[in-house]
Scaffold this motif. Structure first.
Motif, PDB file in Angstrom:
ATOM      1  N   SER A   1      18.859  52.175  35.053  1.00  0.00           N
ATOM      2  CA  SER A   1      17.635  51.420  34.763  1.00  0.00           C
ATOM      3  C   SER A   1      17.914  49.941  34.606  1.00  0.00           C
ATOM      4  CB  SER A   1      16.972  51.950  33.483  1.00  0.00           C
ATOM      5  OG  SER A   1      17.812  51.675  32.387  1.00  0.00           O
ATOM      6  N   ALA A   2      19.206  49.584  34.408  1.00  0.00           N
ATOM      7  CA  ALA A   2      19.531  48.171  34.186  1.00  0.00           C
ATOM      8  C   ALA A   2      19.466  47.369  35.479  1.00  0.00           C
ATOM      9  CB  ALA A   2      20.931  48.042  33.582  1.00  0.00           C
TER      10      ALA A   2
ATOM     11  N   VAL B   1      20.191  46.956  27.234  1.00  0.00           N
ATOM     12  CA  VAL B   1      20.414  48.321  27.723  1.00  0.00           C
ATOM     13  C   VAL B   1      21.900  48.652  27.772  1.00  0.00           C
ATOM     14  CG1 VAL B   1      20.033  49.855  29.658  1.00  0.00           C
ATOM     15  CG2 VAL B   1      18.315  48.154  29.077  1.00  0.00           C
ATOM     16  N   LEU B   2      22.715  47.646  28.119  1.00  0.00           N
ATOM     17  CA  LEU B   2      24.107  47.937  28.440  1.00  0.00           C
ATOM     18  C   LEU B   2      25.091  47.681  27.312  1.00  0.00           C
ATOM     19  CD1 LEU B   2      24.232  46.370  32.005  1.00  0.00           C
ATOM     20  CD2 LEU B   2      24.137  48.797  31.413  1.00  0.00           C
TER      21      LEU B   2
ATOM     22  N   GLN C   1      19.059  43.342  30.352  1.00  0.00           N
ATOM     23  CA  GLN C   1      20.243  44.123  30.705  1.00  0.00           C
ATOM     24  C   GLN C   1      21.168  44.280  29.523  1.00  0.00           C
ATOM     25  OE1 GLN C   1      22.379  42.326  33.900  1.00  0.00           O
ATOM     26  NE2 GLN C   1      21.497  43.695  35.429  1.00  0.00           N
TER      27      GLN C   1
ATOM     28  N   ALA D   1      26.438  52.749  34.985  1.00  0.00           N
ATOM     29  CA  ALA D   1      26.369  53.539  33.757  1.00  0.00           C
ATOM     30  C   ALA D   1      24.925  53.787  33.368  1.00  0.00           C
ATOM     31  CB  ALA D   1      27.096  52.804  32.629  1.00  0.00           C
ATOM     32  N   ASN D   2      24.105  52.789  33.657  1.00  0.00           N
ATOM     33  CA  ASN D   2      22.696  52.960  33.324  1.00  0.00           C
ATOM     34  C   ASN D   2      21.851  52.433  34.475  1.00  0.00           C
ATOM     35  OD1 ASN D   2      20.120  52.906  32.289  1.00  0.00           O
ATOM     36  ND2 ASN D   2      20.875  52.543  30.195  1.00  0.00           N
TER      37      ASN D   2
END
Lengths: 510, 382
Positions: free
Chosen positions: B50-51, B62-63, B59, B47-48
């Motif tokens: 960059s995580a 971000v998540l 993490q 989903a992301n």
């Protein structure tokens, strides 16, 4: 039906309500009606059985029982509960007087206390000493008691105590046919030092605290690992207390007699009592209690002496809390539905405790196995109202082995006791009534303190984070320190030293 | 996110912390069945992107996403509880979050958020002084000596706020310029350890002196053993050097030292009595290569980078003994930093117990003497 029967005979006895003696008139009236004897006036179970003992005793001794009449024996005042078998003898005397076997006038002078055997022998009952004192105070000239109890009763001055073996002798004495055997007072025993302070090695601070406690009557807390000498020091403190005056010794003996702890022929001891109740003691055992008229507990038994509470923190909190008020007032008041009983308890309390649940915190010999937060919880049980009532706190450490083996390094009890007595005299002269600095009025304490010194104390209490009550307590201790130094006014050194005996709340952290 | 929730979180968010991000992370933490596995699944979903490769704390940030509606009320409550205590909160990576805790060491177990009262040690060099709760008079004496000297030199002192060594270090560092930082092993609402948390206790004085109380836990979380052990890594992470003063074989001080060693933070140990149970931890560390710490300059040298910096003889306390008589002061000075029992003080000076007690009380009142379970010692180096 005939009218009211005239009172035919009166004998006198004494009922004890706690330490207070109440004179009791034993009235005996004979009249018409169904033959028999009725005992009225709130007798307890032991007293109700008295009728059987008295009847058997009179008959076995060849004396005449008022048969064929209705006999009423009344114990007046009727509303006062009466207990025990000590009224056997007055009841028998009233009956004998009512039947003309003893002259009624003799019974006004001679009061009586004693239990009767079925064979007519007279037996001792516990508590003869306070009964004898009460009888004298109520106007008796003489007292008839069992032979065994005579030495104890004869300790009371200005009372003709007569020892008797059986009812026949009583009748003979009262009719003047037999010679009166005067009771010989029990010998007195001077106060004896059994444990000498010189035997204590090291522990200089604790020794000083013990001296201060004895001089001012300050309650003392000793905290330290097992085997560091807490109990040893407490026993030595007992040796520092001045011997009891005769009046005080009698008072102490009276309480012991009431509690049934005293043999009647025991010498009158001038040694202040030392009581060491186990830490599982119940509240009733400590402050007194029991059914009927409450009996004295350990507190009252330690009156004018030392109460040593070992393992203080193992004793449940409610029981410790029960100590607070009596310690403050100097007397135990036990209130029951019918009666309020007071026992004096001017005691010096020494409490000993381990520093932590396992006991070895800070010990160089063994590692402590307690978690620090448990130690903190354990010690927090000490805090608050109880700690505030203990004027002197001392933390003990085990003494090193080489000092234990070394030569004595302290003063003997005799030397210290002289200073203690001198300081007590100063305090007694100042406050009157032989009062100790522990019980001195706050205003009086302040009057012997310079303002500057009081300010020093206030700032020390504040800086060291002590409670406000510590101020008052420290001032009392300082007064005793000044007395020990023979000084009229409390000085800066005295208050500074007094503060050093207060355990700060945060004793766990630096 | 509702306005009420946003407002509540905004009041506890530190400068530069985004309330929305805070809501996401705290919402995740409050969620009933949050698991590391669930978070990993989210990361793996891509989903992301960059995580990927981030530590769990980063993490999470971000998540986490928006908090689900069922935790909104709990979040508002949480924020209000913090706010009542004057707590500020920052997420890992935020400007207010101490960078050395987030960076420079593998980001595997940095706290996802920090909640603190007072001030956080962000820039000044900081030393952790840690040790056993059941400390000897020698241990607390040395801890206080080191803490006071480094604090005077402008270095902050961080520790765990426990009884014993930790408390001695905090206490001695109170007057230093950088203040002192307590890393709690429980949430801010929990009074632990009790003597420090009560009014007028150590924690209150730390705040008054410009220091801080830090926790990585929710306000109601207790001082469970796992929490207390975990906080030791935060103590290490906030410091430039860790000094272990006293500790047993299973002391939490070893956890702090290991956490520091893992992250390349220098560890120093104070040698002790070879037979004392409290010497086990420092001696083991010395054996494993920790630097010996026998005076404050040892610590300062490490903190300031290699070269041995003598402690500035600044303000050599002219009267370390204050109102104490000379002979009493001499005995105390000779024993320092070990404490002397009052009994011994009287015996060795030949003075009466009364005069010794009076003199030591006066000295305690003016603050030149510290009293501990083993006796009294001079507060400052003679």
């Amino acid at each position: 039906m005939s009218g009211a029967s005239p009172v035919l005979a009166v004998a006198h006895g004494v009922a004890m309500v706690g330490l207070d003696a109440c004179p009791v008139r034993v009235e005996c009236a004979t009249g018409t009606g169904l033959p028999g004897l009725r005992l009225v006036g709130l007798p307890d179970a032991a007293l109700r059985e008295s009728v059987e003992r008295v009847r058997s005793a009179i008959e076995r001794q060849g004396l005449r029982w008022p048969g064929g009449h209705r006999v009423v024996v009344n114990l007046a005042p009727a509303d006062l509960p009466k207990a025990g078998s000590g009224f056997d003898l007055p009841i028998a005397l009233a009956l004998l007087a009512a039947t003309g076997q003893v002259p009624p006038s003799a019974l006004d002078r001679f009061w009586a206390v004693g239990e009767l055997g079925l064979d007519g022998s007279v037996r001792a009952v516990p508590g003869v000493l306070p009964v004898a004192a009460g009888a004298r105070d109520a106007g008796a000239q003489g007292l008839l008691v069992a032979d065994a109890a005579a030495p104890e009763a004869a300790l009371v001055a200005r009372l003709e105590v007569t020892g008797v073996a059986d009812l026949r002798e009583v009748v003979g004495v009262l009719n003047g046919r037999m010679t009166r055997r005067s009771g010989v007072p029990a010998p007195t025993l001077p106060s004896a030092v059994t444990h000498d302070l010189a035997e204590v090695r090291g522990q200089a601070v604790a020794r000083r605290a013990v001296e201060v406690a004895a001089a001012g009557g300050h309650h003392l807390l000793l905290a330290g690992p097992p085997g560091c000498g807490k109990t040893m020091l407490a026993r030595r403190l007992h040796g520092l207390l001045p011997p009891l005056s005769t009046d005080d010794a009698l008072e102490v003996a009276a309480i012991r007699s009431l509690a049934g702890e005293r043999r009647p022929d025991e010498p009158l001891s001038h040694t202040p009592p030392l009581r060491e109740p186990h830490h599982t003691v119940s509240a009733a055992g400590l402050v007194g209690g029991g059914s009927g008229i409450p009996r004295p507990g350990e507190l009252a038994l330690a009156h004018r002496g030392l109460l040593l509470l070992d393992e203080l923190l193992e004793t449940p909190r409610p029981i410790l809390d029960a100590l607070r008020q009596p310690l403050e007032r100097g007397e135990v008041v036990l209130t029951r539905a019918r009666r309020q009983v007071r026992y004096p308890c001017e005691v010096l309390m020494v409490a000993a405790t381990n520093p932590c649940p396992c006991g070895y915190l800070g010990s160089p010999a063994r590692a402590c196995r307690c978690r620090p937060d448990r130690v903190e919880r354990y010690r927090s049980r000490l805090s608050g109202p109880l700690l505030d009532r203990l004027d002197l706190h001392v933390e003990l450490r085990a003494v090193e082995r080489d000092r234990l083996a070394g030569p004595p390094d302290g003063e003997a009890t005799e030397v210290v006791a002289r200073r203690v007595a001198a300081a007590r005299d100063l305090a007694a002269a100042r406050w009157g009534d032989g009062r100790l600095n522990r019980d001195a009025p706050v205003a009086g304490l302040r009057a012997t303190t310079r303002d500057r010194v009081a300010r020093t104390l206030a700032s020390a209490v504040d800086q060291l984070g002590l409670s406000a009550r510590a101020f008052d307590r420290a001032l009392r201790v300082a007064r005793t320190l000044a007395d020990l130094a023979g000084e009229e006014r409390i000085g800066g050194d005295h208050v500074d030293e007094a503060v050093a005996y207060r355990l700060s709340d945060l004793a766990v952290t630096p | 996110m509702t306005a009420a929730l946003h407002g509540a979180l905004d009041r506890v968010a530190a400068d530069g912390t985004d309330p929305a991000a805070l809501a996401g992370v705290l919402g995740w933490v409050l969620r009933p069945r949050r698991t590391a596995a669930a978070l990993r699944r989210r990361a793996a979903d891509g989903a992301n992107p960059s995580a990927v490769g981030m530590g769990p704390a980063a993490q999470l940030r971000v998540l986490a996403g928006d908090p689900p509606a069922e935790v909104h009320a709990a979040l508002v409550d949480l924020a209000q509880r913090w706010q009542r205590l004057g707590v500020q909160v920052a997420l890992v990576g935020d400007p207010a979050y101490p960078p050395r805790l987030a960076q420079g060491w593998p980001d595997v177990d940095a706290p996802a958020f920090l909640a603190w009262r007072g001030r956080l040690p962000v820039d000044p060099p900081t030393v952790a002084i840690v040790g056993a709760r059941q400390a000897s008079g020698y241990g607390t004496g040395v801890a206080a000596w080191l803490a006071e000297a480094v604090a005077d030199a402008g270095v902050g002192v961080v520790s765990g706020g426990a009884l014993g060594i930790d408390a001695a270090a905090h206490e001695a560092a109170l007057d230093g310029v950088s203040g002192t930082t307590v890393v709690l092993g429980c949430g801010h609402e929990v009074a632990y350890p009790r003597p420090h948390a009560r009014p007028g206790g150590l924690f209150e004085r730390v705040l008054e002196a410009g220091g801080g109380l830090v926790s990585e836990l929710l306000p109601w979380q207790p001082a469970a053993p796992a929490h207390v052990r975990a906080r030791n890594r935060v103590v290490a992470g906030l410091a430039d050097a860790v000094v272990v003063v006293e500790g047993g074989a299973r002391s939490g001080a070893l956890v702090t030292a290991n956490a520091a060693a893992d992250r390349g933070i220098p560890v120093l140990a104070v040698p002790g009595d070879v037979r004392a149970p409290g010497s086990v931890a420092p001696h083991r560390l010395l054996g494993e290569g920790a630097a010996p710490c026998v005076e404050p300059s040892d610590v300062l040298a490490v903190v300031r980078g290699g070269t041995s910096v003598p402690v500035p003889p600044a303000e050599p306390n002219p009267t370390p003994a204050g109102p104490l008589p000379a002979d009493v002061a001499a005995v105390l000075a000779a024993a320092w930093p070990r404490p002397v029992r009052l009994d011994d003080l009287a015996v060795r000076t030949g003075r009466s117990v009364g005069t010794v007690l009076a003199a030591t009380t006066r000295a305690r009142v003016v603050g030149v003497l510290a009293e501990g379970p083993d006796g009294v010692r001079l507060r400052r180096a003679p």
